[in-house]
Design a protein around this motif. Structure first.
Motif, mmCIF file in Angstrom:
data_model
loop_
_atom_site.group_PDB
_atom_site.id
_atom_site.type_symbol
_atom_site.label_atom_id
_atom_site.label_comp_id
_atom_site.label_asym_id
_atom_site.label_seq_id
_atom_site.Cartn_x
_atom_site.Cartn_y
_atom_site.Cartn_z
ATOM 1 N N LEU A 88 22.826 -4.135 11.464
ATOM 2 C CA LEU A 88 23.313 -5.499 11.311
ATOM 3 C C LEU A 88 22.293 -6.468 11.885
ATOM 4 N N VAL A 89 21.916 -7.471 11.097
ATOM 5 C CA VAL A 89 20.928 -8.453 11.530
ATOM 6 C C VAL A 89 21.547 -9.336 12.606
ATOM 7 N N ALA A 90 20.767 -9.597 13.649
ATOM 8 C CA ALA A 90 21.259 -10.413 14.761
ATOM 9 C C ALA A 90 21.640 -11.809 14.266
ATOM 10 N N GLY A 91 22.816 -12.268 14.683
ATOM 11 C CA GLY A 91 23.294 -13.584 14.279
ATOM 12 C C GLY A 91 24.010 -13.604 12.947
ATOM 13 N N GLU A 92 24.114 -12.456 12.256
ATOM 14 C CA GLU A 92 24.789 -12.371 10.967
ATOM 15 C C GLU A 92 26.034 -11.493 11.092
ATOM 16 N N THR A 93 26.958 -11.680 10.160
ATOM 17 C CA THR A 93 28.185 -10.883 10.150
ATOM 18 C C THR A 93 28.258 -9.916 8.975
ATOM 19 N N ASN A 94 27.482 -10.154 7.931
ATOM 20 C CA ASN A 94 27.552 -9.285 6.755
ATOM 21 C C ASN A 94 26.185 -8.996 6.147
ATOM 22 N N LEU A 95 25.119 -9.186 6.922
ATOM 23 C CA LEU A 95 23.766 -8.931 6.442
ATOM 24 C C LEU A 95 23.177 -7.752 7.212
ATOM 25 N N TYR A 96 22.792 -6.716 6.456
ATOM 26 C CA TYR A 96 22.239 -5.500 7.046
ATOM 27 C C TYR A 96 20.813 -5.306 6.537
ATOM 28 N N ALA A 97 19.975 -4.685 7.376
ATOM 29 C CA ALA A 97 18.566 -4.487 7.025
ATOM 30 C C ALA A 97 18.115 -3.101 7.451
ATOM 31 N N GLY A 98 17.088 -2.621 6.783
ATOM 32 C CA GLY A 98 16.515 -1.316 7.113
ATOM 33 C C GLY A 98 15.177 -1.147 6.423
ATOM 34 N N VAL B 115 0.854 -1.180 0.000
ATOM 35 C CA VAL B 115 0.000 0.000 0.000
ATOM 36 C C VAL B 115 0.897 1.238 0.000
ATOM 37 N N VAL B 116 0.323 2.360 -0.378
ATOM 38 C CA VAL B 116 1.020 3.645 -0.396
ATOM 39 C C VAL B 116 0.183 4.646 0.386
ATOM 40 N N PRO B 117 0.799 5.331 1.380
ATOM 41 C CA PRO B 117 2.170 5.232 1.877
ATOM 42 C C PRO B 117 2.434 3.876 2.533
ATOM 43 N N GLY B 118 3.695 3.468 2.486
ATOM 44 C CA GLY B 118 4.077 2.194 3.081
ATOM 45 C C GLY B 118 5.585 2.124 3.252
ATOM 46 N N ARG B 119 6.037 1.093 3.968
ATOM 47 C CA ARG B 119 7.461 0.931 4.259
ATOM 48 C C ARG B 119 8.057 -0.164 3.390
ATOM 49 N N ALA B 120 9.134 0.183 2.691
ATOM 50 C CA ALA B 120 9.881 -0.793 1.911
ATOM 51 C C ALA B 120 10.958 -1.419 2.794
ATOM 52 N N GLU B 121 11.049 -2.740 2.766
ATOM 53 C CA GLU B 121 12.044 -3.463 3.560
ATOM 54 C C GLU B 121 13.258 -3.759 2.671
ATOM 55 N N ILE B 122 14.435 -3.382 3.163
ATOM 56 C CA ILE B 122 15.673 -3.512 2.386
ATOM 57 C C ILE B 122 16.657 -4.372 3.160
ATOM 58 N N SER B 123 17.270 -5.316 2.474
ATOM 59 C CA SER B 123 18.329 -6.127 3.065
ATOM 60 C C SER B 123 19.524 -6.122 2.126
ATOM 61 N N VAL B 124 20.701 -6.006 2.714
ATOM 62 C CA VAL B 124 21.952 -5.942 1.943
ATOM 63 C C VAL B 124 22.939 -6.941 2.537
ATOM 64 N N ARG B 125 23.399 -7.863 1.709
ATOM 65 C CA ARG B 125 24.455 -8.791 2.123
ATOM 66 C C ARG B 125 25.741 -8.396 1.402
ATOM 67 N N VAL B 126 26.730 -7.964 2.181
ATOM 68 C CA VAL B 126 27.996 -7.489 1.642
ATOM 69 C C VAL B 126 29.016 -8.610 1.725
ATOM 70 N N GLN B 127 29.702 -8.865 0.612
ATOM 71 C CA GLN B 127 30.692 -9.939 0.571
ATOM 72 C C GLN B 127 32.035 -9.433 1.111
ATOM 73 N N THR B 128 32.066 -9.188 2.418
ATOM 74 C CA THR B 128 33.288 -8.786 3.088
ATOM 75 C C THR B 128 33.204 -9.200 4.545
ATOM 76 N N SER B 129 34.353 -9.460 5.118
ATOM 77 C CA SER B 129 34.402 -9.829 6.538
ATOM 78 C C SER B 129 34.608 -8.633 7.436
ATOM 79 N N GLN B 130 34.885 -7.472 6.860
ATOM 80 C CA GLN B 130 35.095 -6.264 7.636
ATOM 81 C C GLN B 130 33.761 -5.569 7.905
ATOM 82 N N PRO B 131 33.613 -4.938 9.076
ATOM 83 C CA PRO B 131 32.374 -4.192 9.336
ATOM 84 C C PRO B 131 32.273 -2.965 8.437
#
Length: 206
Positions: free
Chosen positions: A109-119, A68-84
């Protein structure tokens, strides 16, 4: 003679297609294939997927669009790196200048993950958007813009209690409007002939 002239014109047109032009057309075709591969969307789904480089970082980005609009888009990003890294999301509306865009939201940073971020991002209007994803870390910084379309694909049902309250308010407004119209009609109808004034009214006029 006429056949010879037609054949010579056809041969001249073929000779005008240079090898350079053919190479350019081939490069444009392959560039289109690469762009189509990096940004994908499933048929029948508004979600968008990006798999490519964001600056020096290879990343896989998923944008789940609101229904629906207005609404919230869920974004997840998995970065191929071991550095924060630091990740932020910025919604860019096609009808608003970039200088007037809201501040970017920070990816967590998603709980339990090292390179997966969400917003999440609020999309307030219908139409074309670009979601700018920024990544910053020790290897440098980079950003990419992913085009999305904000459109409502379903309608939320009206709560039962809210519907009853709105119906009651509409009935009150209709009854009140009828009462006002009736009162105005009675006040506007005056008897014919001269007005009869009471002694008190005459004294006040004098």
């Amino acid at each position: 003679m006429i056949r010879f002239l037609i054949q010579s014109k056809i041969e001249n047109r073929k000779s005008k297609i240079s090898p350079t032009r053919g190479v350019l057309l081939g490069l444009a075709f392959f560039a289109t294939l690469i762009l189509a591969r990096s940004t994908q969307a499933h048929v029948g789904s508004p979600d968008v997927f990006y798999d490519g480089m964001v600056g020096p970082y290879p990343a896989r980005i998923t944008i789940r669009m609101p229904n629906v609009v207005p609404g919230r888009a869920e974004i997840s990003v998995r970065v191929q790196t071991s550095q924060p890294v630091e990740i932020s999301f910025l919604p860019l509306y096609s009808l608003i200048a970039i200088s007037n865009a809201p501040p970017p939201d920070i990816g967590r940073l998603v709980a339990g993950e090292t390179n997966l971020y969400a917003g999440e991002l609020w999309l307030m209007s219908f139409g074309a958007y670009s979601v700018e994803v920024r990544i910053k870390g020790k290897e440098g910084a980079g950003s990419t813009q992913i085009p999305v379309t904000s459109v409502a694909i379903r309608q939320l049902p009206l709560p039962f209690l809210l519907g009853k309250v709105l119906l009651l308010l509409a009935a009150i407004l209709v009854i009140g409007g009828i009462g006002i119209a009736a009162a105005a009609g009675r006040e506007a109808a005056l008897p014919s002939g001269p007005l009869s004034l009471s002694p008190a009214d005459r004294k006040g006029q004098g």
